[in-house]
Scaffold this motif. Structure first.
Motif, PDB file in Angstrom:
ATOM      1  N   ALA A  22       0.783  -1.177   0.071  1.00  0.00           N
ATOM      2  CA  ALA A  22      -0.106   0.052  -0.016  1.00  0.00           C
ATOM      3  C   ALA A  22       0.863   1.275   0.058  1.00  0.00           C
ATOM      4  CB  ALA A  22      -0.930   0.017   1.209  1.00  0.00           C
ATOM      5  N   SER A  28      -4.700   1.891  -0.797  1.00  0.00           N
ATOM      6  CA  SER A  28      -4.988   1.672   0.337  1.00  0.00           C
ATOM      7  C   SER A  28      -4.723   0.314   0.615  1.00  0.00           C
ATOM      8  CB  SER A  28      -6.244   1.898   0.883  1.00  0.00           C
ATOM      9  OG  SER A  28      -7.396   1.213   0.633  1.00  0.00           O
ATOM     10  N   ARG A  29      -4.354  -0.081   1.979  1.00  0.00           N
ATOM     11  CA  ARG A  29      -4.135  -1.510   2.675  1.00  0.00           C
ATOM     12  C   ARG A  29      -5.382  -2.216   2.302  1.00  0.00           C
ATOM     13  NH1 ARG A  29      -5.525  -4.682   5.898  1.00  0.00           N
ATOM     14  NH2 ARG A  29      -6.551  -3.326   7.247  1.00  0.00           N
ATOM     15  N   ILE A  32      -6.025  -3.425  -1.171  1.00  0.00           N
ATOM     16  CA  ILE A  32      -5.102  -4.565  -1.257  1.00  0.00           C
ATOM     17  C   ILE A  32      -5.748  -5.732  -0.885  1.00  0.00           C
ATOM     18  CG2 ILE A  32      -2.933  -5.451  -1.101  1.00  0.00           C
ATOM     19  CD1 ILE A  32      -2.696  -3.024  -2.741  1.00  0.00           C
TER      20      ILE A  32
END
Length: 110
Positions: A22, A28-29, A32
């Motif tokens: 990210a 964004s994580r 992901i």
């Protein structure tokens, strides 16, 4: 293989967490994670940023196309071969052909 699995495998191969990817990609994580779990499909922009961060092509990331098995470093090398003068290129291709032949023989003997 789906794109999410390819992303996860490429990320794992780099030893990265989802947060690392990210940070490197600007995606964004949370997204992901959703891509990796196949809960969402990345937009073209997100896929390009992820591919760039992982050092792979979009073909590789989606598992399709003529270049889907090559990372960017390999693709760059293949492109740079065109810069080599013909006699040296012939020698290089002979060497590559020899290694490929030997690898096929070894694989056939297994």
């Amino acid at each position: 293989m789906n794109t999410g699995k390819i992303i996860a495998d490429a990320r794992d191969a780099k030893g990265w967490s989802q947060t690392d990817l990210a940070d490197a990609s600007g995606v964004s994580r949370v997204m992901i994670g959703k891509y990796e779990r196949a809960e969402a499909v990345p937009s073209l922009d997100a896929a390009k940023r992820i591919a760039d961060a992982l050092g792979v092509s979009l073909d590789y990331l989606v598992g399709e196309g003529i270049n889907s098995k090559f990372d960017k470093k390999t693709l760059k090398r293949l492109q740079d071969i065109e810069l080599i003068e013909e006699p040296k290129k012939t020698v290089l291709f002979d060497l590559i052909d020899t290694y490929i032949r030997d690898a096929k023989i070894r694989k056939a003997q297994q």
